[in-house]
Write a protein that holds these residues in place. Structure first.
Motif, PDB file in Angstrom:
ATOM      1  N   LEU A 151      10.985 -26.320 -12.477  1.00 17.18           N
ATOM      2  CA  LEU A 151      10.949 -25.840 -11.096  1.00 17.18           C
ATOM      3  C   LEU A 151      11.144 -24.335 -11.128  1.00 17.18           C
ATOM      4  O   LEU A 151      12.186 -23.855 -11.557  1.00 17.18           O
ATOM      5  CB  LEU A 151      12.056 -26.509 -10.269  1.00 17.18           C
ATOM      6  N   TRP A 152      10.141 -23.567 -10.689  1.00 18.25           N
ATOM      7  CA  TRP A 152      10.192 -22.113 -10.695  1.00 18.25           C
ATOM      8  C   TRP A 152      10.247 -21.616  -9.253  1.00 18.25           C
ATOM      9  O   TRP A 152       9.320 -21.880  -8.466  1.00 18.25           O
ATOM     10  CB  TRP A 152       8.970 -21.523 -11.395  1.00 18.25           C
ATOM     11  N   LEU A 153      11.316 -20.924  -8.906  1.00 19.06           N
ATOM     12  CA  LEU A 153      11.506 -20.414  -7.554  1.00 19.06           C
ATOM     13  C   LEU A 153      11.420 -18.890  -7.562  1.00 19.06           C
ATOM     14  O   LEU A 153      12.136 -18.230  -8.328  1.00 19.06           O
ATOM     15  CB  LEU A 153      12.853 -20.877  -6.989  1.00 19.06           C
ATOM     16  N   CYS A 154      10.587 -18.348  -6.705  1.00 21.24           N
ATOM     17  CA  CYS A 154      10.246 -16.920  -6.752  1.00 21.24           C
ATOM     18  C   CYS A 154      11.084 -16.089  -5.790  1.00 21.24           C
ATOM     19  O   CYS A 154      11.256 -16.454  -4.620  1.00 21.24           O
ATOM     20  CB  CYS A 154       8.766 -16.726  -6.435  1.00 21.24           C
ATOM     21  N   ALA A 155      11.585 -14.984  -6.282  1.00 21.50           N
ATOM     22  CA  ALA A 155      12.323 -14.009  -5.482  1.00 21.50           C
ATOM     23  C   ALA A 155      11.919 -12.612  -5.953  1.00 21.50           C
ATOM     24  O   ALA A 155      11.190 -12.459  -6.937  1.00 21.50           O
ATOM     25  CB  ALA A 155      13.832 -14.223  -5.620  1.00 21.50           C
ATOM     26  N   VAL A 156      12.394 -11.590  -5.245  1.00 18.06           N
ATOM     27  CA  VAL A 156      12.106 -10.200  -5.604  1.00 18.06           C
ATOM     28  C   VAL A 156      13.412  -9.428  -5.674  1.00 18.06           C
ATOM     29  O   VAL A 156      14.261  -9.529  -4.770  1.00 18.06           O
ATOM     30  CB  VAL A 156      11.157  -9.535  -4.575  1.00 18.06           C
ATOM     31  N   ASP A 157      13.592  -8.671  -6.754  1.00 20.51           N
ATOM     32  CA  ASP A 157      14.762  -7.804  -6.920  1.00 20.51           C
ATOM     33  C   ASP A 157      14.462  -6.469  -6.239  1.00 20.51           C
ATOM     34  O   ASP A 157      13.570  -5.732  -6.670  1.00 20.51           O
ATOM     35  CB  ASP A 157      15.040  -7.587  -8.412  1.00 20.51           C
ATOM     36  N   ILE A 158      15.188  -6.142  -5.161  1.00 22.21           N
ATOM     37  CA  ILE A 158      14.870  -4.924  -4.404  1.00 22.21           C
ATOM     38  C   ILE A 158      15.326  -3.661  -5.126  1.00 22.21           C
ATOM     39  O   ILE A 158      14.952  -2.553  -4.727  1.00 22.21           O
ATOM     40  CB  ILE A 158      15.459  -4.959  -2.979  1.00 22.21           C
TER      41      ILE A 158
END
Length: 317
Positions: A151-158
């Protein structure tokens, strides 16, 4: 691939995934890997934790066992708690508006920046609302530990501007609840989530679908559900296309890149009628039933086309 889309996206997934299973014979949890972004990360986490498409359908219809004893008004009020204000006074609102504006700017720029000191983050918190109902449901329904299947959950490091794929080997370590919250932390609306030194926001800040990640998985077929795009074969009017042009073009580019690697891609996208039903408020607390039915019917029709039938027959073989 399960895309972003707010509460409208959750309803769309409920209908589309049910049709994929009932009409197309595709059980979503059988996928070799599930890639989720924002609303799609919620759906993916629940699928990998034992929920089936019938659970999502019942949740959209308001008939799920977890809602037993609640009337329609109470269910809508509970859903509205996805937007619990975090401010109580004018000065508190002003501080949060400044912090939220910074988070939005950093999410759009996606370039490396100095780390914001903790005292400054506390003085100007970057979120106007709290996902009260989401936090409660995640605690009640989901385990803290990650599922055994990918399970790959995507986020962004600001801070770095980089995409962070939680759950993938080598990713920052956190529990499943926090990973889902990070992938759903819409910049400006919800406060960024700190994970292992990273300040994370909604993965939709980079891409509503992140379909390109499929090139890093050993798969033969990708089935993408993309609530925030539109089906060019059943396209909405010019104004509706304009509102969804960026995610639609981005999805087309990502899908083309995956296909160039020899991987087949099937895309489930809203028709013109569905886009009109979605409206502009993607975080609505009412009307989930109608949206799920629309998505089921449109997906069922798509599954009967030669393009889908051929790909699914090849998969079955």
């Amino acid at each position: 691939m399960l895309g972003a889309g707010g509460t409208v996206g959750l309803s769309y997934h409920a209908g589309a995934l049910r049709a994929l299973e009932q009409v197309g014979g595709i059980r979503p949890d059988d996928a070799g890997v599930i890639i989720g972004t924002s609303a799609g990360s919620v759906v993916g986490a629940y699928l990998r934790s034992g929920w089936g498409t019938e659970d999502f359908w019942q949740l959209a219809m308001g008939s799920h066992p977890s809602l037993e004893g609640l009337n329609r008004e109470e269910i809508n009020a509970m859903r509205a708690e996805m937007f619990t204000p975090r401010f109580r006074t004018g000065p508190d609102l002003a501080r949060r508006v400044l912090g939220s504006s910074f988070v939005i700017g950093r999410s759009l720029l996606r370039t490396p920046a100095p780390v914001v000191p903790g005292w400054l983050r506390r003085m100007f918190p970057g979120g106007l609302f709290d996902m009260t109902e989401g936090r409660r449901r995640f605690a009640d329904d989901l385990p803290l530990t990650w599922p055994a299947r990918p399970l790959w959950l995507c986020a962004v490091d600001i801070t770095s501007g980089r995409r962070i794929v939680l759950g993938r080997p080598g990713a920052p370590v956190t529990d499943l609840h926090r990973a889902v919250m990070a992938s759903c932390a819409i910049p400006g609306l919800y406060q960024p989530i700190r994970v292992a030194g990273h300040t994370l926001v909604d993965g939709g800040a980079r891409s509503n679908t992140n379909l390109d990640l499929a090139t890093q998985a050993d798969v033969d077929l990708v089935i993408g559900v993309a609530p925030m795009t539109f089906d060019p074969a059943r396209a909405p009017g010019p104004l509706s296309q304009l509102a969804r042009r960026v995610p639609s073009r981005q999805l087309a580019s990502e899908a083309a890149g995956v296909r160039r690697r020899g991987v087949d891609v099937l895309l489930v996208r809203p028709s013109a009628a569905e886009v009109r039903a979605h409206g502009l408020n993607l975080m609505r607390s009412t009307g989930w039933e109608r949206l799920a039915v629309f998505a089921y019917d449109a997906t069922a029709r798509a599954l009967e086309t030669p393009r889908f039938r051929h790909a699914l027959e090849a998969l079955a073989a």
